[in-house]
Design a protein around this motif. Structure first.
Motif, mmCIF file in Angstrom:
data_model
loop_
_atom_site.group_PDB
_atom_site.id
_atom_site.type_symbol
_atom_site.label_atom_id
_atom_site.label_comp_id
_atom_site.label_asym_id
_atom_site.label_seq_id
_atom_site.Cartn_x
_atom_site.Cartn_y
_atom_site.Cartn_z
ATOM 1 N N ARG A 63 0.852 -1.181 0.000
ATOM 2 C CA ARG A 63 0.000 0.000 0.000
ATOM 3 C C ARG A 63 0.886 1.228 0.000
ATOM 4 N NH1 ARG A 63 -2.723 -3.769 -0.390
ATOM 5 N NH2 ARG A 63 -4.471 -4.562 0.801
ATOM 6 N N ASN A 117 4.569 -10.757 -3.989
ATOM 7 C CA ASN A 117 4.145 -10.770 -5.393
ATOM 8 C C ASN A 117 5.216 -10.166 -6.287
ATOM 9 O OD1 ASN A 117 1.071 -11.543 -5.360
ATOM 10 N ND2 ASN A 117 1.382 -10.138 -3.633
ATOM 11 N N ASP A 179 -0.076 -17.265 -9.256
ATOM 12 C CA ASP A 179 -1.145 -16.464 -8.648
ATOM 13 C C ASP A 179 -2.298 -16.288 -9.640
ATOM 14 O OD1 ASP A 179 -2.418 -14.883 -6.794
ATOM 15 O OD2 ASP A 179 -0.922 -13.283 -6.799
ATOM 16 N N ARG A 203 -9.703 -15.930 -7.029
ATOM 17 C CA ARG A 203 -10.877 -15.831 -6.171
ATOM 18 C C ARG A 203 -12.189 -15.808 -6.956
ATOM 19 N NH1 ARG A 203 -8.908 -10.368 -5.101
ATOM 20 N NH2 ARG A 203 -10.241 -8.894 -6.204
ATOM 21 N N GLU A 239 -14.585 -16.206 1.415
ATOM 22 C CA GLU A 239 -15.335 -15.130 2.071
ATOM 23 C C GLU A 239 -16.358 -15.607 3.080
ATOM 24 O OE1 GLU A 239 -16.810 -12.470 -0.938
ATOM 25 O OE2 GLU A 239 -14.799 -11.705 -1.395
ATOM 26 N N TYR A 258 -11.145 -12.988 3.244
ATOM 27 C CA TYR A 258 -11.739 -12.105 4.246
ATOM 28 C C TYR A 258 -12.392 -12.893 5.378
ATOM 29 C CZ TYR A 258 -11.201 -8.231 0.883
ATOM 30 O OH TYR A 258 -10.719 -7.280 0.026
#
Ligand code: C2E
Ligand code: MG
Ligand code: MG
Ligand code: MG
Length: 290
Positions: A63, A117, A179, A203, A239, A258
């Motif tokens: 980030r 990554n 990935d 995902r 999730e 999550y």
């Protein structure tokens, strides 16, 4: 912060071309300055090992802690960094931070592997394996504690050179994962030839595996494919508890999502982990950097 509040490219469609160009330039200058000032930070998302029933690793997710805009997400600035040729510097910083954090956790009795990554240009850089070896040895972190994630597109870019770089990393004992598996264009021939250890199913297939039979079929077949190739299967984007239970039944090796935890700053993750599983003996082998 809403995703729309993010800088530059995220809002490009709502501004004129001229504004768009100016914004991009400004942002690129900011990104360069941000790299110089060390404004990149890492959040970590735990990976639950279903066989061990324990969190054995984390994925480092970058980030940009922007002085005015707050936390900027990688989908906004990574494409810019890639276009501007800044990915080498960005990855060096990420590796340095992730491995230093890994060392600190290990010294604290948290024996976690850390997944980082890589981007397309990283795999064209034949100096990468040497750099990785240097960071690991400076921090006294064993190479097996580092996992590197690459997407299928990255592998297609210059497959020969990418394969050489990956083979060298793997020979050092670093673990490699494909990935976002299933979203790229790679054929089974690539999987056959590539030196990788783990398949990380995207995902998009995992998120609905508890309600959509087609997703379920893809997940189950991918577990089998991974195992038949001697690889582990990692499911990302778990999730809810129903998906987790199914993945357990289907013999998936690791899960991330999550439902378990969102990516968190390192201190919060350590607290979360201590509550979940008590620490083991401290790793006295882990050294502070010289
Ligand atoms: P990725 O490697 O596939 O990482 C997983 C992304 O999915 C992360 O987004 C994570 O926050 C998100 N995620 C995790 N669990 C769930 C879930 O249960 N549901 C949903 N909807 N999303 C979930 P993030 O952090 O925004 O990262 C986006 C992408 O940016 C990453 O995708 C990766 O390709 C790239 N990236 C992040 N950090 C780095 C880095 O240090 N270097 C490079 N080259 N790329 C990075
Ligand atoms: Mg990843
Ligand atoms: Mg992914
Ligand atoms: Mg992704």
């Amino acid at each position: 912060i809403a995703k729309d509040d993010h800088i530059g490219v995220a809002v490009a469609s709502t501004v004129t071309d001229l504004d768009d160009g100016r914004r991009r330039l400004a942002t690129l200058e900011e990104l360069r300055a941000g790299l110089d000032r060390g404004e990149l930070i890492l959040h970590y998302q735990p990976q639950l090992n279903l066989t061990a029933d324990a969190v054995t690793g984390v994925e480092a997710l970058v980030r940009w802690n922007h002085p005015e805009r707050g936390l900027v997400y990688p989908d906004v600035f990574l494409p810019l960094a890639e276009r501007a040729g800044l990915m080498g510097r960005l990855t060096s910083q990420v590796l340095e931070m992730a491995i230093e954090q890994c060392r600190a956790w290990r010294a604290d009795g948290l024996k976690l592997a850390v997944a980082v990554n890589l981007s397309a240009s990283n795999l064209q850089d034949t100096a990468l394996p040497g750099y990785v070896a240097d960071v690991l040895s400076r921090h006294g972190v064993p190479s097996a504690a580092l996992h590197l994630e690459v997407t299928e597109e990255i592998l297609m870019r210059d497959a020969a050179r990418a394969t050489d770089v990956l083979a060298e990393l793997r020979a050092m004992g670093v673990r490699l994962a494909v990935d976002d598996y299933g979203t790229g264009y790679s054929s089974l021939a690539y999987l056959h030839a590539l030196p990788v250890d783990d398949l990380k199913l995207d995902r998009a297939f995992v998120a609905h595996c508890d309600t959509d039979p087609r997703s379920a079929a893809i997940v189950k077949s991918t577990v089998e494919l991974a195992h038949n190739l001697g690889m582990r299967m990692i499911a990302e984007g778990v999730e809810n508890g129903a998906a987790l239970e199914l993945l357990r039944q289907w013999d998936c090796d690791l899960v991330q999502g999550y439902h378990l935890s969102r990516p968190q700053p390192p201190d919060r993750l350590a607290a979360w982990l201590r509550q979940r599983q008590p620490p083991t003996q401290p790793d006295h082998g882990a050294r502070k950097p010289a």
